[in-house]
Design an enzyme around this catalytic site. Sequence first.
Site: not given
Length: 309
Positions: A24-25, A217, A219, A250, A259
Amino acid sequence: MTRYGLERLPGLPESVTICEVGPRDGLQNEPVPVDTGVKVEFIERLADAGHTVIEATSMVHPKWVPQLADAEQVLNRVDRRPGVRYPVLVPNMRGLERALGLGVTDIAVFASVTESFAKANLNRTVDESLEMFAPVIAKARESDVPVRGYLSMCWGDPWEGEVPADQVVRVATALISLGCTELSLGDTIGVATPGRVAALLRALTAAGVPIERIAVHFHDTYGQGLANTLVALQHGVTTVDTSAGGLGGCPYAKSATGNLATEDLIWQLDGLGVATGVDLAKLVEASVWMAEQLGRPSPSAVVRAFQSS
Ligand code: MG
């Protein structure tokens, strides 16, 4: 010969749950459409590698995230295995209803702790977005569906700079009181450093947010993802979001790095004797395969090291 074995550092948990966000991300900002079959195979390979939480897709309108327009087909085609959770991001009530209709048993909502990102991403104020999520979370909980609340920009925001901890605490406690079962603290532009991670976790627990409900979460934009994770684990966090092969970024961060790569974290946790249930070699294979599908190499240091050894 001295063998440097698995030394678990003080304060680390025995095991960590990885929330794998690659499908997803990781994929949502890929400019070139990825075939549904590739997405499904990616998810199956992640489950084969031992992942037990795989964020599968998003119910966001295709106008906003065209890459995930095939959410329904992905969910219908994935062999959802017992013992594996496949959370789905839902933006609103319609998204929740579609997800429940597809037999989804885990959802996530995506909140912002800053007004600028709430406006840019949700076209709402922070309070308006919480109002929008309230009935979604309530309905999911009525159906016994756990709800993860993403909090983005927890340490910094591209428009507002450094984000004060009390701003995060306000949104976090609101999401918990609305019924979120887990919160994922997102360092969306990757600016956090270990001392600030510790400070935010202390502020949240002091405000009554149970540490067991907190996931992180990170990055890797500034190369701090692993250091930040280690500090979070030493403060009692046991759920970490990562993306296989380091997929995804992002759109608001200047650098392409995004990520934290799952492989980079697993290498560290394997070395520390912290169990994850994920087989690193199998995961690397899945990420190398995915990188081939996307036509560019994985940014993960561990994936590259495996490939050159
Ligand atoms: Mg992310």
